[in-house]
Write a protein that holds these residues in place. Structure first.
Motif, PDB file in Angstrom:
ATOM      1  N   SER A  86       0.738  -1.167  -0.279  1.00  0.00           N
ATOM      2  CA  SER A  86      -0.012   0.172  -0.126  1.00  0.00           C
ATOM      3  C   SER A  86       0.673   1.178   0.062  1.00  0.00           C
ATOM      4  O   SER A  86       0.641   2.292  -0.578  1.00  0.00           O
ATOM      5  N   ALA A  89       2.353   1.697  -3.407  1.00  0.00           N
ATOM      6  CA  ALA A  89       1.041   2.141  -4.385  1.00  0.00           C
ATOM      7  C   ALA A  89       0.931   3.942  -4.124  1.00  0.00           C
ATOM      8  O   ALA A  89       0.722   4.620  -4.829  1.00  0.00           O
ATOM      9  N   ALA A 317      -2.017  -2.600  -5.795  1.00  0.00           N
ATOM     10  CA  ALA A 317      -1.549  -2.885  -4.292  1.00  0.00           C
ATOM     11  C   ALA A 317      -2.032  -4.210  -4.003  1.00  0.00           C
ATOM     12  O   ALA A 317      -3.169  -4.623  -4.283  1.00  0.00           O
ATOM     13  N   GLN A 325      -7.028   0.522   0.294  1.00  0.00           N
ATOM     14  CA  GLN A 325      -6.371   1.366  -0.434  1.00  0.00           C
ATOM     15  C   GLN A 325      -6.971   2.524  -0.671  1.00  0.00           C
ATOM     16  O   GLN A 325      -6.650   3.527  -1.002  1.00  0.00           O
TER      17      GLN A 325
END
Length: 513
Positions: A86, A89, A317, A325
């Motif tokens: 995460s 990303a 992710a 996310q």
């Protein structure tokens, strides 16, 4: 060669009026413009802010209630054998969000709409956080596994929401790839020109565009870009993981020092922004709609909430729940607009250059020189002027570079919706590098392709018109996923939660059962 570049620039003369038409529609029709209050609001403004308000209410102000949760997700240390973390990303999406628009866009918005445009950037960003959450959750719900990577985002959830029609995914993929490719020349131009500017600041001597130095820098930039692009999404995230924190911290630190040195101007800044939001000064046209549109338009150019362009990072992710996310991507909008853009606004507004005796000369400058002149007015001496100018130009260079590699990477992810064959992916990478080289060549020739900037504006609004309706089509799935996430009862997320097939999450749920 110069004639060739100029001819290409002239070809796109038509883009500016077309872009303005879509951004201003339907306020460019007298019958609509004559409607009290409503006549000031274009469809783009209504669509972006209106959708943000709707998603904010329907998710229970998720951008506020789960802001801390998003921070905790970013702080988690997690090793991912599939996809990216995460945090990775977040950095990848920030590489796209925190781009040259954070300096050029904000400066341009203030120059056209006055300080009040910054206020409307804040408003659009606050509600845009909920829009970013919504599109990121959709990207996660309908992401697909490709070997040791995840691919997802606008072309993927668009295909599913439009009845799994192959043409829908291809059309949306092509729309993004074309948009990204049109943005690449400006980013290549920005990187090379900013490196040259840093050398000029350091040495005090001017460099000719035909100097050996520029050609060496150009070749190195093309080589580095190719190396990163052909390394795939994991190589790109390794770069953004390192570069994004550096550029953000340096930029925040430099501007914060300028603010501390000019604390007496902070009340003036606040008065100019809040006063200008509702009572624009005559110098900026005195039209409320101009200030509002500039704020929303440049806010979108900066944080990209509602475009669907950042969703490729969200879909890549590896998360435990699609909504995780969403919370992370919402914070990305906050960082971009509430922090980085606000700091740019501080510099431009607090400098007073746009209102003083030098205002006419300031308005005649391009956007980056406008910003640097404003920063210069806030620094106390010649030596510090050079240091501040160098560091801000350094940040601008990194903003442009991360945006450059991010666009090529996202184009690759979008291309996966068309075909996952290596030759297709390689073709997209090669085209991106060639177009980047074209932008660099323009820098060497001393030609700024201003009309290509207008393509970014046009691409932004067209993607918004394509993406936002899809968000409404998929909203019911996001709301159901959000309710499941908030319950936090330990049950796995799968198709039964939202009432629609999501193969990857069903596979994960089966593993846990």
């Amino acid at each position: 060669m110069e004639h060739l570049f100029q001819a290409i620039n002239n070809i796109f003369d038509f883009v500016i009026p077309v872009s303005d038409f879509f951004w201003d529609f339907p306020t460019n029709f007298s019958w609509y413009a004559s409607i009290p209050i409503l006549g000031n609001f274009s469809l783009a403004v209504i669509l972006l802010i209106g959708s943000g308000i709707y998603f904010t209410l329907k998710t229970g102000f998720i951008q506020v209630t789960h802001f801390g949760k998003g921070i905790r997700i970013l702080a988690q240390k997690k090793r991912d054998e599939i996809g990216i973390s995460s945090l990775a990303a977040f950095f990848l999406s920030s590489a796209m969000r925190v781009g040259p628009g954070n300096i050029l866009g904000v400066t341009g918005a203030i120059a056209v709409g006055g300080p009040g445009a910054l206020f409307w950037m804040w408003v659009s960003a606050f509600f845009g956080m909920a829009t970013a959450y919504t599109e990121a959750v959709l990207a996660q719900i309908f992401k697909e596994r490709k070997k040791d990577e995840f691919v997802g985002g606008l072309p993927f959830y668009g295909k599913v929401l439009l009845g799994n029609k192959l043409w829908a995914g291809i059309a949306l993929s092509l729309m993004y790839i074309i948009y990204a490719m049109c943005c690449l020349p400006a980013q290549g131009f920005n990187v090379v020109s900013s490196i040259g500017q840093m050398v000029e600041i350091t040495t005090g001597a001017s460099l000719e565009g035909t100097s050996v130095f520029y050609y060496v820098v150009a070749l190195l930039l093309i080589a580095v870009t190719a190396y990163i692009a052909f390394g795939g999404i994991r190589k790109v995230t390794k770069v953004t993981d390192k570069v994004v924190p550096v550029m953000a911290v340096v930029y925040v630190a430099v501007v914060f020092v300028l603010i501390l040195l000019n604390l007496h101007s902070v009340p003036y800044f606040l008065g100019a922004v809040f006063g200008g939001a509702f009572t624009p000064q005559a110098i900026f046209g005195g039209v409320f709609g101009t200030v509002l549109v500039q704020g929303v338009k440049r806010g979108l150019m900066s944080n990209e909430a509602g475009q669907g362009t950042i969703t490729m990072a969200a879909g890549a992710a590896n998360t435990n729940h699609p909504c995780e996310q969403g919370c992370v991507q919402s914070i990305g909008v906050f960082l971009d607009t509430m922090v980085i853009c606000t700091l740019t606004g501080f510099v431009v507004v607090m400098a007073h250059v746009w209102t003083g005796s030098e205002a006419e000369a300031w308005f005649a400058l391009d956007r980056l020189p406008k910003f640097l002149e404003s920063a210069k007015a806030l620094t106390p001496g010649t030596a510090m002027n050079a240091v501040v100018a160098f560091l801000l130009t350094f940040c601008f260079c990194l903003f442009a570079f991360t945006c450059l590699v991010g666009m090529i990477s996202f184009s690759e992810i979008a291309a996966n919706r068309i075909s996952s064959r290596k030759r297709v992916i390689y073709t997209v990478r090669i085209i991106g590098i060639i177009i980047t080289a074209f932008g660099i060549a323009c820098s060497l020739a001393g030609i700024e392709l201003g009309n290509l900037w207008a393509i970014s504006d046009l691409g932004n609004i067209l993607i918004v018109f394509a993406n936002v309706p899809l968000l409404y089509l998929g909203a019911k799935y996001v709301f159901k996923a959000t309710s499941h996430y908030k319950k936090n009862d330990g049950s796995a997320f799968d198709s039964s939660v939202i009432g629609h097939s999501c193969p990857y999450w069903d596979e994960e749920a089966d593993k846990q059962s």
